[in-house]
Design an enzyme around this catalytic site. Structure first.
Site, PDB file in Angstrom:
ATOM      1  N   ASN A  77       0.828  -1.192   0.000  1.00 16.89           N
ATOM      2  CA  ASN A  77       0.000   0.000   0.000  1.00 16.89           C
ATOM      3  C   ASN A  77       0.875   1.260   0.000  1.00 16.89           C
ATOM      4  OD1 ASN A  77      -2.349   1.605   0.195  1.00 16.89           O
ATOM      5  ND2 ASN A  77      -3.351   0.047   1.452  1.00 16.89           N
ATOM      6  N   HIS A 107      23.597  -0.508  11.861  1.00 14.91           N
ATOM      7  CA  HIS A 107      24.854   0.162  12.198  1.00 14.91           C
ATOM      8  C   HIS A 107      25.494  -0.529  13.394  1.00 14.91           C
ATOM      9  CE1 HIS A 107      23.807   3.483   9.514  1.00 14.91           C
ATOM     10  NE2 HIS A 107      22.577   3.305   9.948  1.00 14.91           N
TER      11      HIS A 107
END
Length: 133
Positions: A77, A107
């Site tokens: 969507n 990270h």
């Protein structure tokens, strides 16, 4: 990047590949709601692989595109974002609600390592008939 090791996201090749994906997503996001053939063609060019009848409602964003793999009858969507530094795989008959974000990018937890600017990624996989909202 693709092996899951730390990498430099400012690498010139990666910058070019992200620019190419942004060009394709820009073209995709500017299609008319009735231009389903053009949308399908752009998704086929952007994504690493598609099953039958993928449907993504614009706007859509991704980092590279070639790491996205969707099965048959995939539906996303409005406003979905895929940070695909590693593979994102969806099985058949998967549905995403509005605003779903899927991130493979991550990270280092160590602050010194994290501030070096290097990062890594982990793949994400959804089986058949998954519904994410």
């Amino acid at each position: 990047m693709l092996s899951g090791e730390l990498y430099d996201p400012q690498d010139p090749t990666l910058l070019e590949e992200r620019e190419a994906a942004r060009r394709l997503t820009r073209l995709f996001n500017r299609t008319a709601e009735t231009d389903l053939d053009r949308r399908a063609a752009l998704l086929a060019e952007l994504f690493g692989s598609t099953g039958d009848d993928p449907f993504v409602e614009p706007p859509f964003r991704c980092d590279y595109g070639y790491n996205v793999h969707v099965g048959d009858a995939f539906f996303a969507n409005f406003d979905c974002v895929f940070l695909d530094v590693r593979p994102i795989r969806f099985g058949d008959d998967c549905m995403l609600g509005p605003g779903v974000h899927v991130y493979t990018a991550t990270h280092p937890l160590d602050a010194a390592e994290r501030t070096s600017g290097r990062e890594y990624g982990k793949p994400v996989e959804f089986g058949d008939r998954a519904w994410v909202g």
